[in-house]
Design a protein around this motif. Structure first.
Motif, PDB file in Angstrom:
ATOM      1  N   LEU A 109       0.816  -1.221   0.000  1.00 43.34           N
ATOM      2  CA  LEU A 109       0.000   0.000   0.000  1.00 43.34           C
ATOM      3  C   LEU A 109       0.849   1.271   0.000  1.00 43.34           C
ATOM      4  CD1 LEU A 109      -2.684  -1.099   2.642  1.00 43.34           C
ATOM      5  CD2 LEU A 109      -2.794  -1.293   0.144  1.00 43.34           C
ATOM      6  N   SER A 112      -0.006   5.176  -1.329  1.00 43.74           N
ATOM      7  CA  SER A 112      -1.437   5.395  -1.574  1.00 43.74           C
ATOM      8  C   SER A 112      -1.845   6.776  -1.067  1.00 43.74           C
ATOM      9  CB  SER A 112      -2.271   4.332  -0.861  1.00 43.74           C
ATOM     10  OG  SER A 112      -1.933   3.036  -1.313  1.00 43.74           O
ATOM     11  N   THR A 113      -2.571   7.512  -1.906  1.00 47.82           N
ATOM     12  CA  THR A 113      -2.931   8.893  -1.559  1.00 47.82           C
ATOM     13  C   THR A 113      -4.416   9.081  -1.253  1.00 47.82           C
ATOM     14  OG1 THR A 113      -3.177   9.432  -3.908  1.00 47.82           O
ATOM     15  CG2 THR A 113      -1.023   9.855  -2.893  1.00 47.82           C
ATOM     16  N   ASN A 114      -5.203   8.026  -1.385  1.00 49.65           N
ATOM     17  CA  ASN A 114      -6.620   8.116  -1.017  1.00 49.65           C
ATOM     18  C   ASN A 114      -7.167   6.719  -0.761  1.00 49.65           C
ATOM     19  OD1 ASN A 114      -7.657   7.053  -3.659  1.00 49.65           O
ATOM     20  ND2 ASN A 114      -6.730   8.950  -4.411  1.00 49.65           N
ATOM     21  N   LEU A 116      -9.679   5.201  -2.146  1.00 47.36           N
ATOM     22  CA  LEU A 116     -10.009   4.477  -3.372  1.00 47.36           C
ATOM     23  C   LEU A 116      -8.791   3.726  -3.889  1.00 47.36           C
ATOM     24  CD1 LEU A 116     -11.984   3.772  -5.628  1.00 47.36           C
ATOM     25  CD2 LEU A 116     -11.334   5.908  -6.779  1.00 47.36           C
ATOM     26  N   GLU A 117      -7.638   4.362  -3.813  1.00 46.07           N
ATOM     27  CA  GLU A 117      -6.410   3.714  -4.262  1.00 46.07           C
ATOM     28  C   GLU A 117      -6.099   2.491  -3.401  1.00 46.07           C
ATOM     29  OE1 GLU A 117      -1.806   5.054  -5.361  1.00 46.07           O
ATOM     30  OE2 GLU A 117      -3.254   6.532  -4.617  1.00 46.07           O
ATOM     31  N   ILE A 118      -6.286   2.623  -2.091  1.00 49.62           N
ATOM     32  CA  ILE A 118      -6.089   1.481  -1.188  1.00 49.62           C
ATOM     33  C   ILE A 118      -7.058   0.360  -1.554  1.00 49.62           C
ATOM     34  CG2 ILE A 118      -6.425   0.700   1.196  1.00 49.62           C
ATOM     35  CD1 ILE A 118      -5.261   3.377   2.108  1.00 49.62           C
ATOM     36  N   GLN A 120      -8.512  -0.250  -4.434  1.00 52.58           N
ATOM     37  CA  GLN A 120      -8.159  -0.847  -5.730  1.00 52.58           C
ATOM     38  C   GLN A 120      -7.002  -1.826  -5.584  1.00 52.58           C
ATOM     39  OE1 GLN A 120      -7.519   2.758  -8.019  1.00 52.58           O
ATOM     40  NE2 GLN A 120      -9.577   2.679  -8.911  1.00 52.58           N
ATOM     41  N   LYS A 121      -6.011  -1.465  -4.797  1.00 44.27           N
ATOM     42  CA  LYS A 121      -4.857  -2.346  -4.603  1.00 44.27           C
ATOM     43  C   LYS A 121      -5.267  -3.637  -3.911  1.00 44.27           C
ATOM     44  CE  LYS A 121      -1.271   1.246  -4.499  1.00 44.27           C
ATOM     45  NZ  LYS A 121      -0.259   1.954  -3.682  1.00 44.27           N
ATOM     46  N   ASN A 124      -7.463  -5.752  -6.370  1.00 41.36           N
ATOM     47  CA  ASN A 124      -6.605  -6.375  -7.390  1.00 41.36           C
ATOM     48  C   ASN A 124      -5.861  -7.570  -6.820  1.00 41.36           C
ATOM     49  OD1 ASN A 124      -7.407  -4.497  -9.275  1.00 41.36           O
ATOM     50  ND2 ASN A 124      -5.601  -3.200  -9.046  1.00 41.36           N
ATOM     51  N   TYR A 142       0.599   1.752   4.106  1.00 38.42           N
ATOM     52  CA  TYR A 142      -0.146   2.998   3.919  1.00 38.42           C
ATOM     53  C   TYR A 142       0.393   4.055   4.890  1.00 38.42           C
ATOM     54  CZ  TYR A 142      -2.944   3.059   8.232  1.00 38.42           C
ATOM     55  OH  TYR A 142      -3.339   3.141   9.550  1.00 38.42           O
ATOM     56  N   LEU A 147      -3.001  10.676   3.131  1.00 40.01           N
ATOM     57  CA  LEU A 147      -4.436  10.510   2.885  1.00 40.01           C
ATOM     58  C   LEU A 147      -5.197  11.799   3.197  1.00 40.01           C
ATOM     59  CD1 LEU A 147      -4.945   6.955   4.459  1.00 40.01           C
ATOM     60  CD2 LEU A 147      -4.481   7.537   2.067  1.00 40.01           C
TER      61      LEU A 147
END
Length: 566
Positions: A109, A112-114, A116-118, A120-121, A124, A142, A147
């Motif tokens: 992680l 990660s800047t938000n 949603l990005e966390i 998605q990772k 996936n 993270y 964030l």
């Protein structure tokens, strides 16, 4: 008489044959035509060539004549450095090899800047690995400071990703983290779960219901309970992959600075199967697992298939970027008068110090804040005074972030070694300015103050908090630039040579191995690293761009960049 001459002749022939056989069967290498930095002494010293035989440095040549002599050895393989830099292999003074290996099995992680990005990772990761619906998902790296509103995720955020997979994510500091409702259910954490001393189980306002976010001992309690469900061979393979990363950064000796009864069976497997390729020094969790030292005395201070027990480890506070480090003066951001918090009472810390002195082994203490540093320094001062001793077995104050000048003086008087996480300046310097104010933030990782107090300070990366990039660390110590480009503490800069000492001879001293590692001297182990440029003469801002070309452990190449020769 002829028989006597014949006997003498045969004797000389035998000696000659044995000598030839000895030279042929023992691998000899000579390195020359480069910047051979010995790291011996207070000022830079260069050799013309070195001769390595098997695992040992046999000769160090300082003159043209001596260089020619060892190059002309017909049994030696001569390595032309082509102007590159050769120096002692880098030595890790504090990291967590097993946890780093485990992190290789988790969702990365980092950056990660938000939320949603966390999400998605993690999603996936679940899809790519075809995880069963109820399989654990572990994430690492993270940083809430990246964030929105610098807010840590909680169960509500993670439940949006999955309510069937238990999800557990760890902050980059390794001190705090969050889990979703399924993970809380698996751990049996609910309104009736008692608080844990030295940590925080965050609750919703006006409620006992856990939010899923936890800090320090509470977080670590559950983090250490996760079953990764990997085979012994899987775990050993991940340890070897972790070693590859260390070796790629030029490291020949690593640490695992917090081993408990949960991780130690893996270490035993590595030893039994002779799977360690670099030297690893373990420090045992004194609070929970001191029995490991009692039942493995043969490993205390002595390598067994490249692993040895170096001492004990305790935590006295948390992380400054997560604002759990224990300070004398409050943080300038957040709740009024909030100073973080300690883990133990003063009496408890003195008991831990007494235990380490009783067992005559090193004690490492995690201390980021100056209140935690005071507690540790005072504990040693009191116990050593009571026992009328000056020997603390090279006690180490780990991280040494917000530590005051007079505390470094006290550490010098007590021979407490500061192991400094100097890369904080770059990675979290801007965060420290916001949390501490410029005056205090500019004095974090106070290397020059440690140097002025004649302390043999060391540097580390606390991997897996960040990668074990030693040259980035040297760059941080020399330039002290934050991510936003602010020079943070001009007065705390040190020279490249003093910075390199922190990851070579000083680190060897901290590990009680200065007689066999840390400098290029005859009789020491042939632990070497070859670099693309010389950190002492290149542009200081370019130090982090230097490449590790080859890492050599006891004469054997364990890492070669792009599998190509020098």
């Amino acid at each position: 008489m002829k028989k006597v001459y014949f006997f003498i002749f045969c004797l000389f022939i035998g000696i000659f044959i044995n000598s030839c056989h000895d030279k042929i069967t023992h691998k000899i290498k000579v390195y020359h035509n480069g910047n051979i930095l010995t790291m011996k002494g207070d000022k830079p010293t260069y050799a013309k060539a070195i001769e390595v035989r098997d695992n040992t440095i046999m000769k160090v040549a300082y003159t043209d004549e001596d260089e020619k002599s060892i190059i002309n050895n017909v049994y030696a393989e001569v390595v032309d450095l082509q102007g590159k830099t050769l120096m002692p292999g880098f030595i890790d003074s504090h990291s967590h090899l097993v946890r780093f290996a485990q992190s290789l099995t988790t969702v990365d992680l980092t950056g990660s800047t938000n939320l949603l990005e966390i999400a998605q990772k993690i999603t996936n990761y679940i899809e790519v690995n075809k995880l069963k619906p109820d399989a654990w998902v572990i994430g690492f790296g993270y940083d809430n400071n990246l964030l929105p509103e610098k807010k840590n995720p909680n169960r509500d955020d993670l439940d949006k990703i999955s309510t069937t997979h238990p999800i557990f994510i760890t902050h980059a500091s390794g001190h705090v983290g969050a889990m979703n409702s399924k993970a809380l259910e698996e751990f049996g954490v609910d309104e009736n779960t008692p608080d844990i001393e030295g940590g925080v189980i965050e609750r919703y306002p006006n409620s006992r219901k856990p939010t899923g976010y936890m800090e320090e001992t509470a977080f670590l309690h559950y983090a250490n309970s996760i079953n990764f469900e990997l085979t012994d061979e899987d775990l050993m393979r991940f340890i070897n992959q972790a070693e590859d990363v260390y070796l790629g950064y030029g490291i020949t000796t690593a640490q695992d600075a917090l081993l408990s009864t949960a991780e130690f069976p893996l270490v035993i497997n590595m030893i039994t199967n002779n799977r360690f390729r670099m030297d690893v020094i373990g420090f045992i969790d004194l609070k929970t697992s001191d029995s490991i030292v009692e039942t493995n005395q043969e490993m205390v201070g002595k390598y067994s298939n490249r692993f040895k027990i170096g001492g004990y480890k305790i935590f006295l506070d948390g992380s400054p970027q997560a604002k759990t480090a224990w300070l004398e003066q409050p943080y300038v951001s957040g709740p009024a008068r909030y100073r973080g918090y300690g883990i133990y009472s003063n009496a408890d810390v003195e008991k831990y110090v007494e235990k380490a002195l009783d067992d005559e082994i090193q004690l490492q203490a995690h201390c980021n804040g100056d209140a935690a540093a005071d507690q540790y320094i005072n504990a040693f001062s009191n116990v050593m005074q009571k026992r009328n001793t000056t020997n603390n077995y090279r006690a180490v104050l780990v991280h040494s972030q917000i530590v005051r000048e007079e505390q470094y003086t006290s550490m010098s008087n007590l021979n407490i070694i500061p192991s400094i996480f100097v890369a904080h300046v770059y990675h979290w310097g801007d965060v420290h300015i916001a949390n501490l104010g410029m005056e205090r933030a500019s004095q974090i990782s106070a290397s020059k103050t440690a140097l002025d107090n004649k302390l043999a300070f060391t540097y580390h990366q606390d991997t897996p908090v960040i990668k074990p990039d030693m040259l980035e660390t040297i760059w941080c110590a020399v330039n002290r630039v934050t991510m936003s480009g602010i020079v943070l503490g001009e007065n705390q800069k040190v020279s490249p040579y003093e910075a390199l000492k922190a990851i070579t001879i000083n680190a060897a001293y901290q590990n009680k191995e200065e007689d066999i590692k840390g400098t290029l001297e005859e009789g020491k182990l042939a632990d070497l690293v070859i670099l693309s440029d010389n950190p002492l003469t290149c542009e200081p801002m370019s130090i982090k761009d230097i490449e590790v070309l080859e890492t050599i452990k006891e004469g054997k190449t364990l890492y070669l960049k792009n599998n190509s020769s020098i």
